[in-house]
Design an enzyme around this catalytic site. Structure first.
Site, PDB file in Angstrom:
ATOM      1  N   HIS A   1      -5.628  -5.813   3.932  1.00 24.35           N
ATOM      2  CA  HIS A   1      -4.632  -4.743   4.017  1.00 24.35           C
ATOM      3  C   HIS A   1      -4.056  -4.709   5.431  1.00 24.35           C
ATOM      4  O   HIS A   1      -4.788  -4.491   6.394  1.00 24.35           O
ATOM      5  CB  HIS A   1      -5.283  -3.394   3.697  1.00 24.35           C
TER       6      HIS A   1
ATOM      7  N   GLN B   1      -5.272  -0.516  -4.185  1.00 22.65           N
ATOM      8  CA  GLN B   1      -5.917  -1.682  -4.797  1.00 22.65           C
ATOM      9  C   GLN B   1      -6.768  -1.299  -6.021  1.00 22.65           C
ATOM     10  O   GLN B   1      -6.829  -2.040  -7.003  1.00 22.65           O
ATOM     11  CB  GLN B   1      -6.783  -2.380  -3.733  1.00 22.65           C
TER      12      GLN B   1
ATOM     13  N   CYS C   1      -2.304  -2.511   6.712  1.00 25.07           N
ATOM     14  CA  CYS C   1      -2.426  -1.185   7.329  1.00 25.07           C
ATOM     15  C   CYS C   1      -3.753  -1.050   8.068  1.00 25.07           C
ATOM     16  O   CYS C   1      -3.879  -0.242   8.985  1.00 25.07           O
ATOM     17  CB  CYS C   1      -2.233  -0.063   6.308  1.00 25.07           C
TER      18      CYS C   1
ATOM     19  N   CYS D   1       0.852  -1.192   0.000  1.00 21.46           N
ATOM     20  CA  CYS D   1       0.000   0.000   0.000  1.00 21.46           C
ATOM     21  C   CYS D   1       0.890   1.244   0.000  1.00 21.46           C
ATOM     22  O   CYS D   1       1.822   1.351   0.795  1.00 21.46           O
ATOM     23  CB  CYS D   1      -0.908  -0.063   1.215  1.00 21.46           C
ATOM     24  N   GLU D   2       0.604   2.154  -0.904  1.00 26.05           N
ATOM     25  CA  GLU D   2       1.494   3.311  -1.041  1.00 26.05           C
ATOM     26  C   GLU D   2       1.296   4.339   0.074  1.00 26.05           C
ATOM     27  O   GLU D   2       2.109   5.227   0.236  1.00 26.05           O
ATOM     28  CB  GLU D   2       1.309   3.972  -2.415  1.00 26.05           C
ATOM     29  N   HIS D   3       0.227   4.200   0.825  1.00 23.35           N
ATOM     30  CA  HIS D   3       0.000   5.177   1.892  1.00 23.35           C
ATOM     31  C   HIS D   3       0.773   4.836   3.159  1.00 23.35           C
ATOM     32  O   HIS D   3       1.154   5.721   3.908  1.00 23.35           O
ATOM     33  CB  HIS D   3      -1.494   5.262   2.230  1.00 23.35           C
ATOM     34  N   HIS D   4       0.974   3.542   3.407  1.00 28.16           N
ATOM     35  CA  HIS D   4       1.617   3.130   4.653  1.00 28.16           C
ATOM     36  C   HIS D   4       2.850   2.249   4.435  1.00 28.16           C
ATOM     37  O   HIS D   4       3.504   1.852   5.399  1.00 28.16           O
ATOM     38  CB  HIS D   4       0.618   2.359   5.529  1.00 28.16           C
TER      39      HIS D   4
HETATM   40 ZN    ZN Z   1      -2.511   1.571   3.711  1.00 30.89          ZN
END
Ligand code: ZN
Length: 198
Positions: free
Chosen positions: A154, A126, A156, A85-88
């Site tokens: 996920h 995703q 995260c 995941c690119e956010h976390h």
């Molecule tokens: Zn994430």
């Protein structure tokens, strides 16, 4: 070739230095045995997990596209999927189901999981991953339609934040006849559900 290798090493050197300082910042003793080579392993592992940026579609497909009169739905289901995941920068993992209806061309079945990997080995969300797979198959096969469904967990969400350990995120991308024809879409979903029960 030598030049490329030394660039690679110096690129990794920067990652190694930075990860080492992140570990110190987190209160770790970076000279204890277990952590000595961790920054180096991290750099290697991240290079692999993001290697999809450098993968060339034409190398994956090679000579794997064939002329064929068939126009029956092809489904490759339960393709194992691991991404970040690119956010976390935490993993998400699950399964991809890919279907298409040929229009003159079919693709070697082993190519489909490799296309999934090419996009999964990047920093992702995703939704985008799902669309990239379907758009790529649409582009290379020009079929009647393509459907991609991804179900994923996920980390995260599971390890932090809302801590919903059992929730699953489902995304889908329906193109061509899967989008325009509800009978086709229903056929796909009933095939996927039917197979799930067997
Ligand atoms: Zn994430």
């Amino acid at each position: 070739m030598m030049k490329k290798n030394s660039n690679e090493t110096s690129k990794n050197d920067k990652i190694i230095k930075n990860i080492s300082s992140i570990l110190s910042e987190l209160g770790e003793n970076t000279s204890r045995e277990g952590l000595l080579r961790t920054p180096e392993r991290y750099a290697k592992s991240m290079r692999f997990l993001t290697s999809g940026y450098e993968t060339e579609l034409k190398n994956i497909i090679g000579k794997g596209i064939f002329t064929d009169k068939s126009s029956e739905m092809v489904i490759v289901r339960d393709i194992e999927l691991f991404s970040l995941c690119e956010h976390h920068l935490l993993p998400f993992y699950g399964k991809a189901h890919v279907a298409y209806i040929p229009k003159g061309k079919i693709i070697g079945l082993s190519k489909i999981p490799r296309i999934v990997d090419m996009f999964a080995r990047r920093l992702q969300v995703q939704e985008r991953l799902t669309n990239q797979i379907s758009n790529t198959l649409m582009k290379v096969l020009k079929p009647h339609g393509v459907a991609v469904i991804i179900e994923a967990h996920h980390l995260c969400m599971m390890m932090r934040g809302v801590e919903k350990q059992n929730s699953k995120t489902v995304t889908s991308s329906m193109l061509g006849s899967f989008r325009t024809n509800s009978t086709t879409r229903k056929e796909l979903l009933s095939l996927l559900n039917g197979l799930a029960r067997s």
